[in-house]
Scaffold this motif. Sequence first.
Motif, PDB file in Angstrom:
ATOM      1  N   VAL A  53       0.854  -1.186   0.000  1.00 45.68           N
ATOM      2  CA  VAL A  53       0.000   0.000   0.000  1.00 45.68           C
ATOM      3  C   VAL A  53       0.895   1.244   0.000  1.00 45.68           C
ATOM      4  O   VAL A  53       1.875   1.318   0.743  1.00 45.68           O
ATOM      5  N   GLY A  54       0.583   2.186  -0.859  1.00 42.51           N
ATOM      6  CA  GLY A  54       1.370   3.401  -0.996  1.00 42.51           C
ATOM      7  C   GLY A  54       2.304   3.391  -2.184  1.00 42.51           C
ATOM      8  O   GLY A  54       2.804   4.444  -2.593  1.00 42.51           O
ATOM      9  N   ASP A  55       2.566   2.221  -2.759  1.00 42.54           N
ATOM     10  CA  ASP A  55       3.446   2.135  -3.926  1.00 42.54           C
ATOM     11  C   ASP A  55       2.817   2.864  -5.115  1.00 42.54           C
ATOM     12  O   ASP A  55       1.598   2.791  -5.342  1.00 42.54           O
ATOM     13  N   GLU A  56       3.658   3.527  -5.894  1.00 44.96           N
ATOM     14  CA  GLU A  56       3.196   4.166  -7.120  1.00 44.96           C
ATOM     15  C   GLU A  56       3.175   3.142  -8.248  1.00 44.96           C
ATOM     16  O   GLU A  56       4.130   2.376  -8.429  1.00 44.96           O
ATOM     17  N   VAL A  57       2.086   3.142  -8.996  1.00 41.71           N
ATOM     18  CA  VAL A  57       1.879   2.115 -10.015  1.00 41.71           C
ATOM     19  C   VAL A  57       1.241   2.715 -11.263  1.00 41.71           C
ATOM     20  O   VAL A  57       0.692   3.822 -11.243  1.00 41.71           O
ATOM     21  N   VAL A  58       1.317   1.952 -12.359  1.00 37.32           N
ATOM     22  CA  VAL A  58       0.536   2.230 -13.556  1.00 37.32           C
ATOM     23  C   VAL A  58      -0.337   1.005 -13.818  1.00 37.32           C
ATOM     24  O   VAL A  58       0.018  -0.118 -13.444  1.00 37.32           O
ATOM     25  N   ALA A  59      -1.460   1.244 -14.462  1.00 35.64           N
ATOM     26  CA  ALA A  59      -2.357   0.148 -14.828  1.00 35.64           C
ATOM     27  C   ALA A  59      -2.846   0.382 -16.249  1.00 35.64           C
ATOM     28  O   ALA A  59      -3.154   1.515 -16.637  1.00 35.64           O
ATOM     29  N   PHE A  60      -2.916  -0.692 -17.022  1.00 35.17           N
ATOM     30  CA  PHE A  60      -3.252  -0.612 -18.443  1.00 35.17           C
ATOM     31  C   PHE A  60      -4.210  -1.732 -18.808  1.00 35.17           C
ATOM     32  O   PHE A  60      -4.132  -2.826 -18.272  1.00 35.17           O
ATOM     33  N   ARG A  61      -5.096  -1.428 -19.770  1.00 33.53           N
ATOM     34  CA  ARG A  61      -6.161  -2.331 -20.200  1.00 33.53           C
ATOM     35  C   ARG A  61      -7.108  -2.612 -19.044  1.00 33.53           C
ATOM     36  O   ARG A  61      -7.561  -3.744 -18.824  1.00 33.53           O
ATOM     37  N   PRO A  73      -7.866  -5.827 -11.749  1.00 30.93           N
ATOM     38  CA  PRO A  73      -7.060  -7.055 -11.645  1.00 30.93           C
ATOM     39  C   PRO A  73      -5.589  -6.704 -11.435  1.00 30.93           C
ATOM     40  O   PRO A  73      -5.020  -5.863 -12.141  1.00 30.93           O
ATOM     41  N   ALA A  74      -4.954  -7.346 -10.496  1.00 31.14           N
ATOM     42  CA  ALA A  74      -3.579  -7.008 -10.124  1.00 31.14           C
ATOM     43  C   ALA A  74      -2.585  -7.270 -11.250  1.00 31.14           C
ATOM     44  O   ALA A  74      -1.561  -6.598 -11.349  1.00 31.14           O
ATOM     45  N   GLU A  75      -2.880  -8.241 -12.121  1.00 35.32           N
ATOM     46  CA  GLU A  75      -1.926  -8.549 -13.190  1.00 35.32           C
ATOM     47  C   GLU A  75      -1.837  -7.427 -14.220  1.00 35.32           C
ATOM     48  O   GLU A  75      -0.905  -7.388 -15.017  1.00 35.32           O
ATOM     49  N   LYS A  76      -2.752  -6.491 -14.190  1.00 35.01           N
ATOM     50  CA  LYS A  76      -2.720  -5.342 -15.097  1.00 35.01           C
ATOM     51  C   LYS A  76      -1.955  -4.148 -14.518  1.00 35.01           C
ATOM     52  O   LYS A  76      -1.906  -3.086 -15.122  1.00 35.01           O
ATOM     53  N   VAL A  77      -1.348  -4.335 -13.372  1.00 35.04           N
ATOM     54  CA  VAL A  77      -0.720  -3.239 -12.627  1.00 35.04           C
ATOM     55  C   VAL A  77       0.784  -3.474 -12.516  1.00 35.04           C
ATOM     56  O   VAL A  77       1.230  -4.585 -12.213  1.00 35.04           O
ATOM     57  N   PHE A  78       1.561  -2.408 -12.728  1.00 28.48           N
ATOM     58  CA  PHE A  78       3.018  -2.489 -12.681  1.00 28.48           C
ATOM     59  C   PHE A  78       3.576  -1.313 -11.890  1.00 28.48           C
ATOM     60  O   PHE A  78       2.955  -0.245 -11.818  1.00 28.48           O
ATOM     61  N   ALA A  79       4.746  -1.512 -11.331  1.00 30.91           N
ATOM     62  CA  ALA A  79       5.416  -0.409 -10.646  1.00 30.91           C
ATOM     63  C   ALA A  79       5.630   0.742 -11.625  1.00 30.91           C
ATOM     64  O   ALA A  79       6.069   0.540 -12.760  1.00 30.91           O
ATOM     65  N   LYS A  80       5.314   1.942 -11.194  1.00 31.84           N
ATOM     66  CA  LYS A  80       5.428   3.120 -12.052  1.00 31.84           C
ATOM     67  C   LYS A  80       6.900   3.466 -12.293  1.00 31.84           C
ATOM     68  O   LYS A  80       7.688   3.507 -11.357  1.00 31.84           O
ATOM     69  N   PRO A  81       7.279   3.756 -13.545  1.00 38.25           N
ATOM     70  CA  PRO A  81       8.646   4.232 -13.790  1.00 38.25           C
ATOM     71  C   PRO A  81       8.874   5.550 -13.047  1.00 38.25           C
ATOM     72  O   PRO A  81       8.126   6.516 -13.231  1.00 38.25           O
ATOM     73  N   SER A  82       9.893   5.603 -12.227  1.00 37.47           N
ATOM     74  CA  SER A  82      10.112   6.784 -11.393  1.00 37.47           C
ATOM     75  C   SER A  82      10.512   8.005 -12.207  1.00 37.47           C
ATOM     76  O   SER A  82      10.353   9.139 -11.748  1.00 37.47           O
ATOM     77  N   ARG A  83      11.041   7.815 -13.416  1.00 37.32           N
ATOM     78  CA  ARG A  83      11.438   8.949 -14.250  1.00 37.32           C
ATOM     79  C   ARG A  83      10.228   9.721 -14.790  1.00 37.32           C
ATOM     80  O   ARG A  83      10.375  10.867 -15.224  1.00 37.32           O
ATOM     81  N   LEU A  84       9.064   9.087 -14.822  1.00 41.20           N
ATOM     82  CA  LEU A  84       7.883   9.716 -15.394  1.00 41.20           C
ATOM     83  C   LEU A  84       7.004  10.328 -14.316  1.00 41.20           C
ATOM     84  O   LEU A  84       6.847   9.766 -13.228  1.00 41.20           O
ATOM     85  N   THR A  85       6.406  11.474 -14.617  1.00 40.72           N
ATOM     86  CA  THR A  85       5.368  12.021 -13.760  1.00 40.72           C
ATOM     87  C   THR A  85       4.119  11.165 -13.899  1.00 40.72           C
ATOM     88  O   THR A  85       3.997  10.344 -14.824  1.00 40.72           O
ATOM     89  N   HIS A  86       3.152  11.355 -13.018  1.00 40.82           N
ATOM     90  CA  HIS A  86       1.910  10.598 -13.136  1.00 40.82           C
ATOM     91  C   HIS A  86       1.198  10.869 -14.468  1.00 40.82           C
ATOM     92  O   HIS A  86       0.741   9.916 -15.115  1.00 40.82           O
ATOM     93  N   PRO A  87       1.073  12.124 -14.931  1.00 39.37           N
ATOM     94  CA  PRO A  87       0.418  12.340 -16.228  1.00 39.37           C
ATOM     95  C   PRO A  87       1.151  11.661 -17.380  1.00 39.37           C
ATOM     96  O   PRO A  87       0.517  11.158 -18.316  1.00 39.37           O
ATOM     97  N   GLU A  88       2.476  11.642 -17.339  1.00 39.17           N
ATOM     98  CA  GLU A  88       3.237  10.954 -18.384  1.00 39.17           C
ATOM     99  C   GLU A  88       3.040   9.443 -18.288  1.00 39.17           C
ATOM    100  O   GLU A  88       2.788   8.772 -19.303  1.00 39.17           O
ATOM    101  N   ALA A  89       3.163   8.911 -17.082  1.00 34.44           N
ATOM    102  CA  ALA A  89       3.042   7.464 -16.895  1.00 34.44           C
ATOM    103  C   ALA A  89       1.666   6.958 -17.277  1.00 34.44           C
ATOM    104  O   ALA A  89       1.521   5.833 -17.784  1.00 34.44           O
ATOM    105  N   ALA A  90       0.637   7.777 -17.055  1.00 37.84           N
ATOM    106  CA  ALA A  90      -0.730   7.384 -17.392  1.00 37.84           C
ATOM    107  C   ALA A  90      -0.945   7.288 -18.893  1.00 37.84           C
ATOM    108  O   ALA A  90      -1.968   6.769 -19.343  1.00 37.84           O
ATOM    109  N   ASN A  91       0.012   7.779 -19.669  1.00 42.43           N
ATOM    110  CA  ASN A  91      -0.101   7.757 -21.129  1.00 42.43           C
ATOM    111  C   ASN A  91       0.974   6.903 -21.791  1.00 42.43           C
ATOM    112  O   ASN A  91       1.168   6.979 -23.004  1.00 42.43           O
TER     113      ASN A  91
END
Length: 322
Positions: A96-104, A116-134
Amino acid sequence: MSSETAVGTRARTRRWIATSWGGPERWEFVEHDVPAPTAGEVTIRVRAAGVNPADAKHVASARPGVVLPVPIGYEVSGELTAIGPSTRIGSGKAEVGDEVVAFRVSGGYAGELTVPAEKVFAKPSRLTHPEAANLLLVGTTAAEMLAVTGAAPGETVLLHGASGAVGVSVLQQARLRDVHVIGTASPERFDEVRRFGGTPVRYGPGMMDRIRELADAPIVAALDAVGTEEAVDASLALVADRQRIVTIAAPGRAATEGFLAIAGSQPESARFRDEVRGELIALAQSGDLVVPLARTFPLDEAPDAHRLLATGHPGGKIALLP
């Protein structure tokens, strides 16, 4: 608003849904109970939701097997607020608290959602949330276009729509493979094409002659991200092998002319795009794959975001911020 454990918790948020077929102006922004995650699920507090043409296209008219209301939004970036029992996300262990991205996922235009958890990955730290969401919808589409056309090191390919979101991801991934790209764009976007390693060429009358003048090697494949008659005609004229021509925007022409059309709704495309997610996230983490951002909008202004997107020239990706 958010839950902190997976047992007996429930959150309430707002989200965009399509309650009738049509454009974003018909969507509704409604209160929604977010279910607590069960085994194999996680809950994400959304920090940014990616805005893509497919979000509106897929609810513009009735489709077989799709029942209203339809939650809007396929990809998000945020942080975990709850994790189901004995659950790991797509990239491994998570807390809980980890930054993540989710797709599909379904319903990303929301303050919070359980997926579903399998659609979720650790967020790349180099990207902001708006960038990572895209990152992943355009990134996996671009990766599949390069894969199905067999683009190989040293080859020259033609890319229609090189300065668009998918095009920019194609350029970056092609450069990593040492694939030379001649990319169509408007003159005001030439610098963007050059920035990511492509050779820009103006679309419009005389385009095929300009492409031939620029090419110092045979054009062996064509990747179409715009779907215009001009783009398809040029691809057919310049590429000998139709199995090395792919479109994401002209499926009708593909069917009649005998070349490839791909879409995330196709089972083979879906499998490929799922398999390549981790690779693209690693590229973003290393700085080899970036996401140019044009603008952000508050979540409650989703129809305004789509009006900008519909112009065809937003100048980069768009994100919604809850």
